[in-house]
Design a protein around this motif. Structure first.
Motif, PDB file in Angstrom:
ATOM      1  N   ALA A 113       0.830  -1.206   0.000  1.00 13.60           N
ATOM      2  CA  ALA A 113       0.000   0.000   0.000  1.00 13.60           C
ATOM      3  C   ALA A 113       0.868   1.260   0.000  1.00 13.60           C
ATOM      4  O   ALA A 113       0.551   2.239  -0.690  1.00 13.60           O
ATOM      5  CB  ALA A 113      -0.930   0.005   1.212  1.00 13.60           C
ATOM      6  N   VAL A 114       1.963   1.247   0.739  1.00 14.47           N
ATOM      7  CA  VAL A 114       2.881   2.386   0.765  1.00 14.47           C
ATOM      8  C   VAL A 114       3.513   2.583  -0.609  1.00 14.47           C
ATOM      9  O   VAL A 114       3.601   3.704  -1.119  1.00 14.47           O
ATOM     10  CB  VAL A 114       3.959   2.207   1.859  1.00 14.47           C
ATOM     11  N   ARG A 115       3.943   1.501  -1.252  1.00 12.45           N
ATOM     12  CA  ARG A 115       4.530   1.596  -2.597  1.00 12.45           C
ATOM     13  C   ARG A 115       3.516   2.144  -3.602  1.00 12.45           C
ATOM     14  O   ARG A 115       3.853   2.978  -4.445  1.00 12.45           O
ATOM     15  CB  ARG A 115       5.035   0.237  -3.069  1.00 12.45           C
ATOM     16  N   GLU A 116       2.271   1.698  -3.500  1.00 12.41           N
ATOM     17  CA  GLU A 116       1.219   2.166  -4.400  1.00 12.41           C
ATOM     18  C   GLU A 116       0.952   3.661  -4.199  1.00 12.41           C
ATOM     19  O   GLU A 116       0.806   4.413  -5.158  1.00 12.41           O
ATOM     20  CB  GLU A 116      -0.054   1.359  -4.145  1.00 12.41           C
ATOM     21  N   GLU A 117       0.887   4.077  -2.949  1.00 13.56           N
ATOM     22  CA  GLU A 117       0.668   5.500  -2.647  1.00 13.56           C
ATOM     23  C   GLU A 117       1.839   6.337  -3.149  1.00 13.56           C
ATOM     24  O   GLU A 117       1.645   7.417  -3.710  1.00 13.56           O
ATOM     25  CB  GLU A 117       0.472   5.686  -1.139  1.00 13.56           C
ATOM     26  N   LEU A 118       3.050   5.855  -2.943  1.00 13.02           N
ATOM     27  CA  LEU A 118       4.227   6.580  -3.416  1.00 13.02           C
ATOM     28  C   LEU A 118       4.193   6.726  -4.934  1.00 13.02           C
ATOM     29  O   LEU A 118       4.495   7.797  -5.457  1.00 13.02           O
ATOM     30  CB  LEU A 118       5.513   5.863  -3.006  1.00 13.02           C
ATOM     31  N   ALA A 119       3.824   5.686  -5.635  1.00  8.44           N
ATOM     32  CA  ALA A 119       3.770   5.742  -7.095  1.00  8.44           C
ATOM     33  C   ALA A 119       2.785   6.814  -7.555  1.00  8.44           C
ATOM     34  O   ALA A 119       3.078   7.587  -8.480  1.00  8.44           O
ATOM     35  CB  ALA A 119       3.387   4.385  -7.665  1.00  8.44           C
ATOM     36  N   ALA A 120       1.630   6.903  -6.913  1.00  4.27           N
ATOM     37  CA  ALA A 120       0.637   7.910  -7.269  1.00  4.27           C
ATOM     38  C   ALA A 120       1.160   9.314  -6.993  1.00  4.27           C
ATOM     39  O   ALA A 120       1.002  10.227  -7.814  1.00  4.27           O
ATOM     40  CB  ALA A 120      -0.665   7.672  -6.499  1.00  4.27           C
ATOM     41  N   ARG A 121       1.806   9.495  -5.844  1.00  4.23           N
ATOM     42  CA  ARG A 121       2.354  10.813  -5.506  1.00  4.23           C
ATOM     43  C   ARG A 121       3.491  11.187  -6.445  1.00  4.23           C
ATOM     44  O   ARG A 121       3.594  12.336  -6.880  1.00  4.23           O
ATOM     45  CB  ARG A 121       2.817  10.833  -4.056  1.00  4.23           C
ATOM     46  N   ALA A 122       4.346  10.242  -6.761  1.00  5.17           N
ATOM     47  CA  ALA A 122       5.464  10.497  -7.677  1.00  5.17           C
ATOM     48  C   ALA A 122       4.941  10.885  -9.055  1.00  5.17           C
ATOM     49  O   ALA A 122       5.495  11.775  -9.708  1.00  5.17           O
ATOM     50  CB  ALA A 122       6.363   9.270  -7.765  1.00  5.17           C
ATOM     51  N   ASP A 123       3.876  10.247  -9.507  1.00  4.38           N
ATOM     52  CA  ASP A 123       3.278  10.583 -10.806  1.00  4.38           C
ATOM     53  C   ASP A 123       2.775  12.020 -10.815  1.00  4.38           C
ATOM     54  O   ASP A 123       2.925  12.731 -11.814  1.00  4.38           O
ATOM     55  CB  ASP A 123       2.135   9.629 -11.148  1.00  4.38           C
ATOM     56  N   ARG A 124       2.172  12.461  -9.706  1.00  6.64           N
ATOM     57  CA  ARG A 124       1.673  13.845  -9.637  1.00  6.64           C
ATOM     58  C   ARG A 124       2.826  14.841  -9.674  1.00  6.64           C
ATOM     59  O   ARG A 124       2.758  15.849 -10.385  1.00  6.64           O
ATOM     60  CB  ARG A 124       0.827  14.047  -8.381  1.00  6.64           C
ATOM     61  N   VAL A 125       3.890  14.562  -8.931  1.00  8.42           N
ATOM     62  CA  VAL A 125       5.064  15.443  -8.929  1.00  8.42           C
ATOM     63  C   VAL A 125       5.688  15.457 -10.320  1.00  8.42           C
ATOM     64  O   VAL A 125       6.014  16.515 -10.865  1.00  8.42           O
ATOM     65  CB  VAL A 125       6.102  15.003  -7.873  1.00  8.42           C
ATOM     66  N   ARG A 126       5.859  14.296 -10.908  1.00 10.84           N
ATOM     67  CA  ARG A 126       6.464  14.174 -12.241  1.00 10.84           C
ATOM     68  C   ARG A 126       5.657  14.957 -13.275  1.00 10.84           C
ATOM     69  O   ARG A 126       6.216  15.629 -14.140  1.00 10.84           O
ATOM     70  CB  ARG A 126       6.561  12.707 -12.639  1.00 10.84           C
ATOM     71  N   ALA A 127       4.335  14.905 -13.198  1.00 10.93           N
ATOM     72  CA  ALA A 127       3.479  15.616 -14.148  1.00 10.93           C
ATOM     73  C   ALA A 127       3.689  17.125 -14.050  1.00 10.93           C
ATOM     74  O   ALA A 127       3.772  17.820 -15.078  1.00 10.93           O
ATOM     75  CB  ALA A 127       2.012  15.272 -13.905  1.00 10.93           C
ATOM     76  N   VAL A 128       3.788  17.655 -12.846  1.00 13.27           N
ATOM     77  CA  VAL A 128       4.012  19.095 -12.668  1.00 13.27           C
ATOM     78  C   VAL A 128       5.395  19.480 -13.181  1.00 13.27           C
ATOM     79  O   VAL A 128       5.546  20.471 -13.889  1.00 13.27           O
ATOM     80  CB  VAL A 128       3.848  19.501 -11.184  1.00 13.27           C
ATOM     81  N   VAL A 129       6.402  18.683 -12.856  1.00 14.34           N
ATOM     82  CA  VAL A 129       7.774  18.976 -13.300  1.00 14.34           C
ATOM     83  C   VAL A 129       7.850  18.943 -14.827  1.00 14.34           C
ATOM     84  O   VAL A 129       8.431  19.833 -15.449  1.00 14.34           O
ATOM     85  CB  VAL A 129       8.780  17.986 -12.670  1.00 14.34           C
ATOM     86  N   GLU A 130       7.254  17.944 -15.440  1.00 15.64           N
ATOM     87  CA  GLU A 130       7.307  17.819 -16.898  1.00 15.64           C
ATOM     88  C   GLU A 130       6.553  18.961 -17.586  1.00 15.64           C
ATOM     89  O   GLU A 130       6.965  19.416 -18.648  1.00 15.64           O
ATOM     90  CB  GLU A 130       6.740  16.466 -17.336  1.00 15.64           C
ATOM     91  N   ALA A 131       5.460  19.423 -17.001  1.00 12.58           N
ATOM     92  CA  ALA A 131       4.678  20.504 -17.606  1.00 12.58           C
ATOM     93  C   ALA A 131       5.430  21.829 -17.594  1.00 12.58           C
ATOM     94  O   ALA A 131       5.154  22.709 -18.410  1.00 12.58           O
ATOM     95  CB  ALA A 131       3.346  20.651 -16.876  1.00 12.58           C
ATOM     96  N   HIS A 132       6.369  21.988 -16.682  1.00 14.52           N
ATOM     97  CA  HIS A 132       7.114  23.240 -16.555  1.00 14.52           C
ATOM     98  C   HIS A 132       8.583  23.067 -16.906  1.00 14.52           C
ATOM     99  O   HIS A 132       9.435  23.777 -16.410  1.00 14.52           O
ATOM    100  CB  HIS A 132       6.968  23.780 -15.130  1.00 14.52           C
ATOM    101  N   ARG A 133       8.860  22.153 -17.746  1.00 13.47           N
ATOM    102  CA  ARG A 133      10.238  21.822 -18.111  1.00 13.47           C
ATOM    103  C   ARG A 133      10.868  22.932 -18.952  1.00 13.47           C
ATOM    104  O   ARG A 133      10.317  23.352 -19.949  1.00 13.47           O
ATOM    105  CB  ARG A 133      10.203  20.518 -18.902  1.00 13.47           C
ATOM    106  N   ARG A 134      12.051  23.387 -18.505  1.00 13.79           N
ATOM    107  CA  ARG A 134      12.793  24.378 -19.281  1.00 13.79           C
ATOM    108  C   ARG A 134      14.098  23.777 -19.782  1.00 13.79           C
ATOM    109  O   ARG A 134      14.367  23.769 -20.966  1.00 13.79           O
ATOM    110  CB  ARG A 134      13.065  25.619 -18.441  1.00 13.79           C
ATOM    111  N   THR A 135      14.905  23.256 -18.865  1.00 18.85           N
ATOM    112  CA  THR A 135      16.193  22.679 -19.255  1.00 18.85           C
ATOM    113  C   THR A 135      16.234  21.174 -19.082  1.00 18.85           C
ATOM    114  O   THR A 135      17.113  20.520 -19.626  1.00 18.85           O
ATOM    115  CB  THR A 135      17.342  23.277 -18.416  1.00 18.85           C
ATOM    116  N   GLY A 136      15.337  20.623 -18.298  1.00 16.29           N
ATOM    117  CA  GLY A 136      15.345  19.188 -18.022  1.00 16.29           C
ATOM    118  C   GLY A 136      16.135  18.813 -16.793  1.00 16.29           C
ATOM    119  O   GLY A 136      16.123  17.671 -16.361  1.00 16.29           O
TER     120      GLY A 136
END
Length: 93
Positions: A21-44
């Protein structure tokens, strides 16, 4: 009188279902962070500094970049204007 094993938190944390359950929750949270980072990508650089780590019982999403605080929370640009932060860390909460 009832008693509680003082190691109860450790026992529960190491249960296979809890760890899954912890791994599943982490994956969901990581996906949300990754989506925000990718949407505002300037240099990578920020996206390449995103790591997801699961240890025996703890899990973390980490952003490593020299300017991560300014990128996440905002900063004053060279011309004096305010640049809004991307709030990627908050997306993972």
């Amino acid at each position: 009188m009832a008693s509680v094993d003082p190691r109860l938190d450790s026992i529960v944390a190491h249960m296979p279902g809890v760890k899954a359950a912890v791994r599943e929750e982490l994956a969901a949270r990581a996906d949300r962070v990754r989506a925000v980072v990718e949407a505002h990508r300037r240099t990578g650089a920020l996206a390449s500094g995103l790591t997801v780590r699961t240890n025996r019982v703890d899990s973390t999403v980490t952003l490593e970049d020299p300017a991560v605080v300014a990128i996440n929370y905002g900063h004053v640009a060279r011309d004096g204007s305010w640049v809004e932060g991307i709030h990627a860390l908050e997306a993972g909460l």
